[in-house]
Design an enzyme around this catalytic site. Structure first.
Site, PDB file in Angstrom:
ATOM      1  N   ASN A  80      -8.184  -2.988  -7.814  1.00  0.00           N
ATOM      2  CA  ASN A  80      -7.762  -2.302  -6.594  1.00  0.00           C
ATOM      3  C   ASN A  80      -7.940  -3.198  -5.363  1.00  0.00           C
ATOM      4  O   ASN A  80      -8.115  -4.404  -5.487  1.00  0.00           O
ATOM      5  CB  ASN A  80      -8.475  -0.954  -6.449  1.00  0.00           C
ATOM      6  CG  ASN A  80      -7.553   0.112  -5.870  1.00  0.00           C
ATOM      7  OD1 ASN A  80      -7.002  -0.069  -4.794  1.00  0.00           O
ATOM      8  ND2 ASN A  80      -7.369   1.204  -6.587  1.00  0.00           N
ATOM      9  N   ARG A  81      -7.910  -2.577  -4.187  1.00  0.00           N
ATOM     10  CA  ARG A  81      -7.810  -3.377  -2.955  1.00  0.00           C
ATOM     11  C   ARG A  81      -9.157  -3.651  -2.285  1.00  0.00           C
ATOM     12  O   ARG A  81     -10.040  -2.793  -2.303  1.00  0.00           O
ATOM     13  CB  ARG A  81      -6.897  -2.654  -1.954  1.00  0.00           C
ATOM     14  CG  ARG A  81      -5.474  -2.584  -2.450  1.00  0.00           C
ATOM     15  CD  ARG A  81      -4.549  -1.840  -1.509  1.00  0.00           C
ATOM     16  NE  ARG A  81      -3.187  -1.954  -2.020  1.00  0.00           N
ATOM     17  CZ  ARG A  81      -2.682  -1.193  -3.001  1.00  0.00           C
ATOM     18  NH1 ARG A  81      -3.411  -0.232  -3.538  1.00  0.00           N
ATOM     19  NH2 ARG A  81      -1.457  -1.392  -3.438  1.00  0.00           N
ATOM     20  N   HIS A 106      -6.390  -6.324  -7.162  1.00  0.00           N
ATOM     21  CA  HIS A 106      -6.547  -6.561  -8.607  1.00  0.00           C
ATOM     22  C   HIS A 106      -6.998  -7.982  -8.951  1.00  0.00           C
ATOM     23  O   HIS A 106      -6.486  -8.607  -9.874  1.00  0.00           O
ATOM     24  CB  HIS A 106      -5.234  -6.257  -9.331  1.00  0.00           C
ATOM     25  CG  HIS A 106      -4.834  -4.804  -9.303  1.00  0.00           C
ATOM     26  ND1 HIS A 106      -5.740  -3.779  -9.256  1.00  0.00           N
ATOM     27  CD2 HIS A 106      -3.606  -4.209  -9.331  1.00  0.00           C
ATOM     28  CE1 HIS A 106      -5.097  -2.615  -9.256  1.00  0.00           C
ATOM     29  NE2 HIS A 106      -3.802  -2.840  -9.291  1.00  0.00           N
ATOM     30  N   HIS A 176      -5.267  -1.316 -16.833  1.00  0.00           N
ATOM     31  CA  HIS A 176      -4.088  -0.947 -16.054  1.00  0.00           C
ATOM     32  C   HIS A 176      -2.926  -0.562 -16.974  1.00  0.00           C
ATOM     33  O   HIS A 176      -1.765  -0.859 -16.698  1.00  0.00           O
ATOM     34  CB  HIS A 176      -3.686  -2.101 -15.134  1.00  0.00           C
ATOM     35  CG  HIS A 176      -2.977  -1.685 -13.896  1.00  0.00           C
ATOM     36  ND1 HIS A 176      -1.681  -1.191 -13.917  1.00  0.00           N
ATOM     37  CD2 HIS A 176      -3.361  -1.634 -12.605  1.00  0.00           C
ATOM     38  CE1 HIS A 176      -1.315  -0.906 -12.682  1.00  0.00           C
ATOM     39  NE2 HIS A 176      -2.318  -1.165 -11.866  1.00  0.00           N
ATOM     40  N   TYR A 178      -0.065   1.614 -18.558  1.00  0.00           N
ATOM     41  CA  TYR A 178       0.842   2.682 -18.122  1.00  0.00           C
ATOM     42  C   TYR A 178       1.191   3.518 -19.342  1.00  0.00           C
ATOM     43  O   TYR A 178       1.536   2.977 -20.400  1.00  0.00           O
ATOM     44  CB  TYR A 178       2.153   2.107 -17.578  1.00  0.00           C
ATOM     45  CG  TYR A 178       2.047   1.372 -16.275  1.00  0.00           C
ATOM     46  CD1 TYR A 178       2.333   2.001 -15.061  1.00  0.00           C
ATOM     47  CD2 TYR A 178       1.700   0.029 -16.257  1.00  0.00           C
ATOM     48  CE1 TYR A 178       2.285   1.299 -13.864  1.00  0.00           C
ATOM     49  CE2 TYR A 178       1.643  -0.674 -15.064  1.00  0.00           C
ATOM     50  CZ  TYR A 178       1.934  -0.029 -13.874  1.00  0.00           C
ATOM     51  OH  TYR A 178       1.888  -0.717 -12.691  1.00  0.00           O
ATOM     52  N   ASP A 248      -0.775   7.434  -5.662  1.00  0.00           N
ATOM     53  CA  ASP A 248      -1.365   6.097  -5.783  1.00  0.00           C
ATOM     54  C   ASP A 248      -2.730   6.174  -5.098  1.00  0.00           C
ATOM     55  O   ASP A 248      -3.000   5.493  -4.128  1.00  0.00           O
ATOM     56  CB  ASP A 248      -0.457   5.046  -5.130  1.00  0.00           C
ATOM     57  CG  ASP A 248      -0.889   3.625  -5.485  1.00  0.00           C
ATOM     58  OD1 ASP A 248      -1.841   3.474  -6.274  1.00  0.00           O
ATOM     59  OD2 ASP A 248      -0.273   2.683  -4.969  1.00  0.00           O
ATOM     60  N   GLN A 283      -8.112   6.031 -10.288  1.00  0.00           N
ATOM     61  CA  GLN A 283      -6.902   5.750  -9.529  1.00  0.00           C
ATOM     62  C   GLN A 283      -5.723   6.185 -10.383  1.00  0.00           C
ATOM     63  O   GLN A 283      -5.575   5.753 -11.531  1.00  0.00           O
ATOM     64  CB  GLN A 283      -6.792   4.251  -9.230  1.00  0.00           C
ATOM     65  CG  GLN A 283      -5.535   3.850  -8.460  1.00  0.00           C
ATOM     66  CD  GLN A 283      -5.681   3.943  -6.946  1.00  0.00           C
ATOM     67  OE1 GLN A 283      -6.799   4.079  -6.425  1.00  0.00           O
ATOM     68  NE2 GLN A 283      -4.578   3.872  -6.228  1.00  0.00           N
ATOM     69  N   GLU A 310      -6.337   4.702 -13.981  1.00  0.00           N
ATOM     70  CA  GLU A 310      -7.265   3.571 -13.875  1.00  0.00           C
ATOM     71  C   GLU A 310      -8.661   4.055 -13.520  1.00  0.00           C
ATOM     72  O   GLU A 310      -8.951   4.321 -12.355  1.00  0.00           O
ATOM     73  CB  GLU A 310      -6.752   2.604 -12.802  1.00  0.00           C
ATOM     74  CG  GLU A 310      -5.315   2.157 -13.009  1.00  0.00           C
ATOM     75  CD  GLU A 310      -4.686   1.622 -11.727  1.00  0.00           C
ATOM     76  OE1 GLU A 310      -5.297   0.765 -11.075  1.00  0.00           O
ATOM     77  OE2 GLU A 310      -3.594   2.083 -11.363  1.00  0.00           O
TER      78      GLU A 310
HETATM   79  C1  BGC Z   1      -2.103   0.153  -7.351  1.00  0.00           C
HETATM   80  C2  BGC Z   1      -0.724   0.153  -6.767  1.00  0.00           C
HETATM   81  C3  BGC Z   1      -0.026  -1.125  -7.127  1.00  0.00           C
HETATM   82  C4  BGC Z   1      -0.018  -1.239  -8.639  1.00  0.00           C
HETATM   83  C5  BGC Z   1       0.640  -2.477  -9.172  1.00  0.00           C
HETATM   84  C6  BGC Z   1      -1.975   0.027  -8.826  1.00  0.00           C
HETATM   85  O1  BGC Z   1      -3.230   0.015  -9.420  1.00  0.00           O
HETATM   86  O2  BGC Z   1      -2.839   1.298  -7.017  1.00  0.00           O
HETATM   87  O3  BGC Z   1      -0.767   0.320  -5.366  1.00  0.00           O
HETATM   88  O4  BGC Z   1       1.285  -1.147  -6.621  1.00  0.00           O
HETATM   89  O5  BGC Z   1      -1.325  -1.182  -9.140  1.00  0.00           O
HETATM   90  O6  BGC Z   1       0.169  -3.596  -8.553  1.00  0.00           O
END
Ligand code: BGC
Length: 345
Positions: A80-81, A106, A176, A178, A248, A283, A310
């Site tokens: 994450n950020r 990430h 991560h 999907y 998100d 997340q 996540e």
């Molecule tokens: C984030 C998104 C991002 C995505 C792909 C996710 O875990 O929360 O904001 O666009 O990952 O990078």
């Protein structure tokens, strides 16, 4: 049973191995030593037919070229950020690689998802490990990480993520992957229902980092204490939904220790995914900006054709004193579990 096969090479010629984990009922999962990636999970639908419900690619080259979506990756050192790609620890400020405008996302420009990890097979478990050197992407401390994947007889995939550092650092590892429980490539996931055991979520600021408020979900599209279809919430007229372009956001999961955090279900296939974790946050990224691309077996991927669940520490936690700490000190052992348990409704 675990078998290994070659998965080609990276652009610079490093060999990549794919491990196929299969239980006695025939359900299987596949993981790569490149990025410790989860590239497929096949479980029975309500007619007994196996469906691969995890998005992925057929070649190492595609994982390298299309890495922006982080398909199936094990993301780190800090998922994450991190706002402005900067944090202060013990009075020292560290500058990280910024790879999403000013923010660090990430793990940076070359995160854990873009390395070939060491691998071993220990009984019914595949173990990936790597040493992230001091200074990698700007992080302090030499960090040793270990990720294990186990497929159980009752169709649960168990991930254990662990880390140890020789200096104070931060760590936040997650998967991560999907999911599309109708089968990867089977269209969008709008009809999937999602239930999350949380009464609060972290609001986003305009830079998609949390604004510091842990807000109540009550009366909002974030109230998923009772299962709701994703499509009911992801286009809702709500400022936080507009900010994320859909879901998100990070939910603050109730309780501590290993507990159930969320249940995703697909009415068409009947497949359910129950996620349990020791992590404080979840997340949910409803694939709002997932690029249009070709996946495994020429499947069509694109926005909202998969949802990432996540389990992790809160975003930007290192800069938010009110959030659970993501700091790891020498002598401590980071240990988190994420269990994806599949069933039928
Ligand atoms: C984030 C998104 C991002 C995505 C792909 C996710 O875990 O929360 O904001 O666009 O990952 O990078």
């Amino acid at each position: 049973m675990i078998t290994a096969r070659s998965f080609g090479t990276t652009a610079d010629g490093a060999p990549v191995t794919c491990f196929h984990l299969e239980n006695s009922s025939g359900a299987w999962a596949e993981v790569l030593d490149y990025g410790a990636i989860l590239r497929g999970v096949a479980v029975p639908d309500r007619t007994g037919r196996l469906r691969d419900v995890c998005l992925g690619f057929d070649t190492a080259k595609e994982y390298q070229e299309k890495h922006q979506g982080y398909l199936g990756a094990l993301v780190g050192r800090c998922a994450n950020r991190i706002r402005d790609a900067r944090f202060t620890l013990d009075g020292r400020t560290y500058t990280l690689a910024a790879n999403e405008r000013n923010n660090h996302l990430h793990g940076g420009v070359r995160g854990f998802d873009q390395y070939v990890w060491d691998h071993s097979v220990e009984g019914d478990t595949v173990v990936f490990s790597r040493t992230s050197p001091n200074g990698e992407e700007g992080y302090p401390g030499t960090l040793k990480v270990r990720v294990s994947y186990t497929l159980t007889e009752d169709n649960a995939l168990r991930l254990v993520v662990e880390g140890e550092s020789d200096a104070d650092t931060v760590i936040n590892l997650t998967s991560h992957a999907y999911w599309n429980l109708n089968g990867h490539g089977a269209g969008d996931v709008g009809s999937h229902t999602l239930c999350i055991d949380a009464i609060a979520f972290t609001e986003l600021a305009s830079d998609n980092c949390p604004n510091g408020t842990i807000a109540s979900v009550v009366g909002s599209p974030f109230d998923l204490r009772t299962a709701r279809p994703l499509e009911e919430g992801w286009d809702a007229d709500h400022p936080q939904i507009r900010q994320g372009g859909g879901y998100d956001h990070n939910w603050a999961i109730r309780g501590t220790g290993l507990r159930r955090a969320a249940v995703l279900a697909a009415p068409e296939s009947g497949i359910t995914l129950s996620l349990s974790t020791t992590q404080p946050g979840l997340q949910v990224y409803s694939g709002n900006f997932l690029p249009v691309m070709t996946g495994k077996g020429d499947a069509h991927y694109g926005p909202r054709r998969g949802v990432a669940l996540e389990a992790q520490g809160f975003p930007n936690a290192v800069n938010q004193p009110g959030f659970p700490s993501v700091v790891l000190r020498p002598g401590e052992r980071y240990h988190q579990e994420i269990i994806f348990a599949f069933g039928l409704d």
